[in-house]
Design a protein around this motif. Structure first.
Motif, PDB file in Angstrom:
ATOM      1  N   PRO A 140       0.584  -1.273   0.039  1.00  0.00           N
ATOM      2  CA  PRO A 140      -0.018   0.186   0.004  1.00  0.00           C
ATOM      3  C   PRO A 140       0.638   1.269  -0.123  1.00  0.00           C
ATOM      4  O   PRO A 140       0.688   2.064  -0.624  1.00  0.00           O
ATOM      5  CB  PRO A 140      -0.388   0.226   0.966  1.00  0.00           C
ATOM      6  CG  PRO A 140      -0.832  -1.712   1.520  1.00  0.00           C
ATOM      7  CD  PRO A 140       0.273  -1.907   1.019  1.00  0.00           C
ATOM      8  N   ASP A 141       1.347   1.543   0.997  1.00  0.00           N
ATOM      9  CA  ASP A 141       2.704   2.890   0.709  1.00  0.00           C
ATOM     10  C   ASP A 141       3.456   3.025  -0.311  1.00  0.00           C
ATOM     11  O   ASP A 141       3.530   4.271  -1.047  1.00  0.00           O
ATOM     12  CB  ASP A 141       4.695   2.181   1.367  1.00  0.00           C
ATOM     13  CG  ASP A 141       3.637   2.025   3.328  1.00  0.00           C
ATOM     14  OD1 ASP A 141       2.086   2.855   3.029  1.00  0.00           O
ATOM     15  OD2 ASP A 141       4.405   1.995   3.831  1.00  0.00           O
ATOM     16  N   LYS A 142       3.648   1.924  -1.204  1.00  0.00           N
ATOM     17  CA  LYS A 142       3.435   2.385  -3.122  1.00  0.00           C
ATOM     18  C   LYS A 142       3.024   2.655  -3.829  1.00  0.00           C
ATOM     19  O   LYS A 142       2.832   2.865  -4.935  1.00  0.00           O
ATOM     20  CB  LYS A 142       5.032   0.763  -3.498  1.00  0.00           C
ATOM     21  CG  LYS A 142       6.143   0.474  -2.509  1.00  0.00           C
ATOM     22  CD  LYS A 142       6.512   0.055  -3.103  1.00  0.00           C
ATOM     23  CE  LYS A 142       7.452  -0.719  -2.602  1.00  0.00           C
ATOM     24  NZ  LYS A 142       9.071  -1.511  -3.262  1.00  0.00           N
ATOM     25  N   LEU A 143       1.329   2.305  -3.783  1.00  0.00           N
ATOM     26  CA  LEU A 143       0.460   2.675  -3.840  1.00  0.00           C
ATOM     27  C   LEU A 143       0.166   4.539  -3.880  1.00  0.00           C
ATOM     28  O   LEU A 143      -1.463   4.642  -4.001  1.00  0.00           O
ATOM     29  CB  LEU A 143      -0.334   2.048  -4.162  1.00  0.00           C
ATOM     30  CG  LEU A 143      -0.222   0.433  -4.443  1.00  0.00           C
ATOM     31  CD1 LEU A 143      -1.203  -0.072  -4.414  1.00  0.00           C
ATOM     32  CD2 LEU A 143       0.176   0.936  -5.807  1.00  0.00           C
ATOM     33  N   ILE A 150       0.036   7.896  -3.802  1.00  0.00           N
ATOM     34  CA  ILE A 150      -0.783   8.962  -4.972  1.00  0.00           C
ATOM     35  C   ILE A 150       1.065   9.733  -4.813  1.00  0.00           C
ATOM     36  O   ILE A 150       1.411   9.605  -6.406  1.00  0.00           O
ATOM     37  CB  ILE A 150      -1.735  10.187  -5.562  1.00  0.00           C
ATOM     38  CG1 ILE A 150      -2.899   9.054  -5.581  1.00  0.00           C
ATOM     39  CG2 ILE A 150      -1.439  11.323  -5.884  1.00  0.00           C
ATOM     40  CD1 ILE A 150      -4.100  10.069  -5.656  1.00  0.00           C
ATOM     41  N   ARG A 151       1.805  10.375  -4.095  1.00  0.00           N
ATOM     42  CA  ARG A 151       2.092  10.439  -3.445  1.00  0.00           C
ATOM     43  C   ARG A 151       4.164  10.138  -4.866  1.00  0.00           C
ATOM     44  O   ARG A 151       4.826  10.302  -5.478  1.00  0.00           O
ATOM     45  CB  ARG A 151       2.951  11.503  -2.732  1.00  0.00           C
ATOM     46  CG  ARG A 151       4.415  11.986  -2.396  1.00  0.00           C
ATOM     47  CD  ARG A 151       4.829  12.686  -3.388  1.00  0.00           C
ATOM     48  NE  ARG A 151       3.483  14.358  -3.533  1.00  0.00           N
ATOM     49  CZ  ARG A 151       3.564  15.323  -3.868  1.00  0.00           C
ATOM     50  NH1 ARG A 151       4.633  15.245  -5.187  1.00  0.00           N
ATOM     51  NH2 ARG A 151       2.519  16.703  -4.204  1.00  0.00           N
ATOM     52  N   GLN A 194       7.466   8.054  -9.261  1.00  0.00           N
ATOM     53  CA  GLN A 194       7.625   7.581  -9.880  1.00  0.00           C
ATOM     54  C   GLN A 194       8.124   7.304 -11.095  1.00  0.00           C
ATOM     55  O   GLN A 194       8.722   7.882 -11.396  1.00  0.00           O
ATOM     56  CB  GLN A 194       6.621   6.251  -9.280  1.00  0.00           C
ATOM     57  CG  GLN A 194       7.127   5.124  -9.895  1.00  0.00           C
ATOM     58  CD  GLN A 194       8.416   4.269  -9.897  1.00  0.00           C
ATOM     59  OE1 GLN A 194       9.284   4.345  -8.610  1.00  0.00           O
ATOM     60  NE2 GLN A 194       9.218   2.978 -10.926  1.00  0.00           N
ATOM     61  N   PHE A 195       6.568   8.380 -11.281  1.00  0.00           N
ATOM     62  CA  PHE A 195       6.735   8.425 -12.962  1.00  0.00           C
ATOM     63  C   PHE A 195       6.670   9.710 -13.320  1.00  0.00           C
ATOM     64  O   PHE A 195       6.446  10.764 -14.291  1.00  0.00           O
ATOM     65  CB  PHE A 195       5.225   8.379 -13.526  1.00  0.00           C
ATOM     66  CG  PHE A 195       4.842   6.566 -13.699  1.00  0.00           C
ATOM     67  CD1 PHE A 195       5.062   5.984 -14.664  1.00  0.00           C
ATOM     68  CD2 PHE A 195       3.941   6.264 -12.238  1.00  0.00           C
ATOM     69  CE1 PHE A 195       4.731   4.613 -14.610  1.00  0.00           C
ATOM     70  CE2 PHE A 195       4.209   4.391 -12.501  1.00  0.00           C
ATOM     71  CZ  PHE A 195       4.592   4.347 -14.130  1.00  0.00           C
ATOM     72  N   GLN A 196       7.467  10.744 -11.855  1.00  0.00           N
ATOM     73  CA  GLN A 196       7.745  11.982 -12.256  1.00  0.00           C
ATOM     74  C   GLN A 196       6.708  13.001 -13.147  1.00  0.00           C
ATOM     75  O   GLN A 196       7.125  13.825 -13.770  1.00  0.00           O
ATOM     76  CB  GLN A 196       9.530  12.662 -13.379  1.00  0.00           C
ATOM     77  CG  GLN A 196      10.419  12.014 -12.708  1.00  0.00           C
ATOM     78  CD  GLN A 196      11.707  11.296 -13.998  1.00  0.00           C
ATOM     79  OE1 GLN A 196      11.628  11.501 -15.413  1.00  0.00           O
ATOM     80  NE2 GLN A 196      12.546  11.257 -12.952  1.00  0.00           N
ATOM     81  N   ILE A 197       5.507  12.882 -12.485  1.00  0.00           N
ATOM     82  CA  ILE A 197       4.909  14.243 -12.872  1.00  0.00           C
ATOM     83  C   ILE A 197       4.382  14.800 -11.715  1.00  0.00           C
ATOM     84  O   ILE A 197       4.213  13.601 -10.951  1.00  0.00           O
ATOM     85  CB  ILE A 197       3.262  13.187 -13.497  1.00  0.00           C
ATOM     86  CG1 ILE A 197       3.184  11.837 -12.974  1.00  0.00           C
ATOM     87  CG2 ILE A 197       3.554  12.973 -15.382  1.00  0.00           C
ATOM     88  CD1 ILE A 197       1.892  11.799 -13.719  1.00  0.00           C
ATOM     89  N   SER A 198       3.215  15.948 -11.725  1.00  0.00           N
ATOM     90  CA  SER A 198       3.019  16.522 -10.675  1.00  0.00           C
ATOM     91  C   SER A 198       1.643  15.127  -9.395  1.00  0.00           C
ATOM     92  O   SER A 198       0.592  14.656 -10.496  1.00  0.00           O
ATOM     93  CB  SER A 198       2.244  17.521 -10.469  1.00  0.00           C
ATOM     94  OG  SER A 198       0.992  17.389 -11.072  1.00  0.00           O
ATOM     95  N   ALA A 199       1.681  15.145  -8.481  1.00  0.00           N
ATOM     96  CA  ALA A 199       0.540  14.678  -8.231  1.00  0.00           C
ATOM     97  C   ALA A 199      -1.063  15.178  -7.908  1.00  0.00           C
ATOM     98  O   ALA A 199      -1.974  14.089  -8.599  1.00  0.00           O
ATOM     99  CB  ALA A 199       0.256  14.291  -6.317  1.00  0.00           C
ATOM    100  N   ASN A 200      -1.664  16.370  -8.311  1.00  0.00           N
ATOM    101  CA  ASN A 200      -2.510  17.131  -9.143  1.00  0.00           C
ATOM    102  C   ASN A 200      -2.736  16.193 -10.369  1.00  0.00           C
ATOM    103  O   ASN A 200      -4.089  15.484 -10.952  1.00  0.00           O
ATOM    104  CB  ASN A 200      -2.084  18.299  -8.793  1.00  0.00           C
ATOM    105  CG  ASN A 200      -2.451  19.128  -7.239  1.00  0.00           C
ATOM    106  OD1 ASN A 200      -2.851  17.820  -6.697  1.00  0.00           O
ATOM    107  ND2 ASN A 200      -2.693  19.863  -6.923  1.00  0.00           N
TER     108      ASN A 200
END
Length: 272
Positions: free
Chosen positions: A181-184, A186-187, A192-198
């Motif tokens: 769960p920690d790896k899932l 949103i932050r 991981q994919f170098q994009i903003s959380a929003n």
């Protein structure tokens, strides 16, 4: 003459119907008032930019509305490409008009950006020479607009292109880490994919027609039910494998989603 560029000022009770013109794209700056797309019930407010292509619905002006429209054909950016490199743009303006990030959205402008755009559009509107479509001066003004747009998108951490490949990579990442769960969070996945959380949240909902949380919960519910139905797992084992805090956490999670307890589901399956 097949024009590749044209400017227009529209006011109250006028419609903007790009699919009825000879142009492929339109950049719209809403100076005052509101533009409305009745087809999908969207409203776009003043001091916003819109990037339209042929797929966009007809826009109508509301009361006391003033908007400036710059029309383009594909050929406009191709015919003058030899000077485009001077602006060091990351994307051809055509990419921006076709961007799924900007689909059915307007780009809100800060005060300083609004002033720059108003100044450039004012220059273009005042330029009344017959060869406007071929003018290097006008092209420079337009490219400066798109350079500004790229900077705005960069500041907002909004990518111009949304790739199908990224969707596949995200799905693979989720499947590989569904037990952690920690790896899932949103932050974590955004990092991981170098994009903003929003942006990740908006991207995911648009791509899958459900929120990221609902998507993850649906997968976990399916895994819980598979294990309950198999009769090979105890509640404690399911808790440990799927990362729940304890049996109470699992029961509350499942009951909230299915309106029954895990034990009731298991009895139903066993009696079937």
């Amino acid at each position: 003459m097949n024009l590749s560029f044209e400017s227009q000022k529209i006011k109250h009770k006028q419609k903007l119907e790009l699919n009825k013109t000879a142009f492929d794209f339109a950049l719209v700056f809403i100076s005052e008032g509101t533009l409305v797309s009745k087809g999908n019930n969207l409203k776009f407010s003043k001091e916003n930019l819109l990037f339209l292509n042929k797929d966009f619905e007809t826009l109508e002006t509301k009361k006391d509305t003033t908007a400036f429209v710059l029309y383009f054909s594909n050929s406009y950016f191709k015919d003058l490409h030899f000077i485009q490199q001077n602006f060091r743009l990351s994307h051809n303006p055509i990419d921006i008009f076709n961007s799924k990030t900007l689909l059915n959205k307007s780009l809100s402008l800060k005060k300083e950006n609004k002033k720059l755009i108003e100044r450039v559009i004012s220059l273009i509107q005042q330029y009344e020479r017959e060869d406007t479509a071929e003018s290097i001066f006008i092209f420079h003004q337009i490219m400066s607009l798109f350079a500004l747009v790229e900077n705005i998108l960069k500041d907002l951490e909004l990518p111009i292109n949304e790739s199908y490949e990224m969707s596949q990579e995200i799905e693979q990442y989720i499947q590989q880490n569904i037990y952690f769960p920690d790896k899932l969070q949103i932050r974590s996945i955004a990092d991981q994919f170098q994009i903003s959380a929003n942006y990740f949240g908006a991207f995911f909902k648009k791509r899958y027609s459900k929120s990221y949380k609902v998507y993850i919960d649906d997968i976990r519910i399916k895994l819980v039910e598979e294990r309950l139905a198999s009769n090979r797992y105890t509640m404690k084992q399911i808790v440990e494998e799927l990362g729940f805090n304890d049996e109470s956490h699992l029961t509350n999670f499942y009951k909230k989603k299915r309106n029954i307890t895990p034990s009731s589901y298991k009895r139903t399956k066993n009696s079937a």
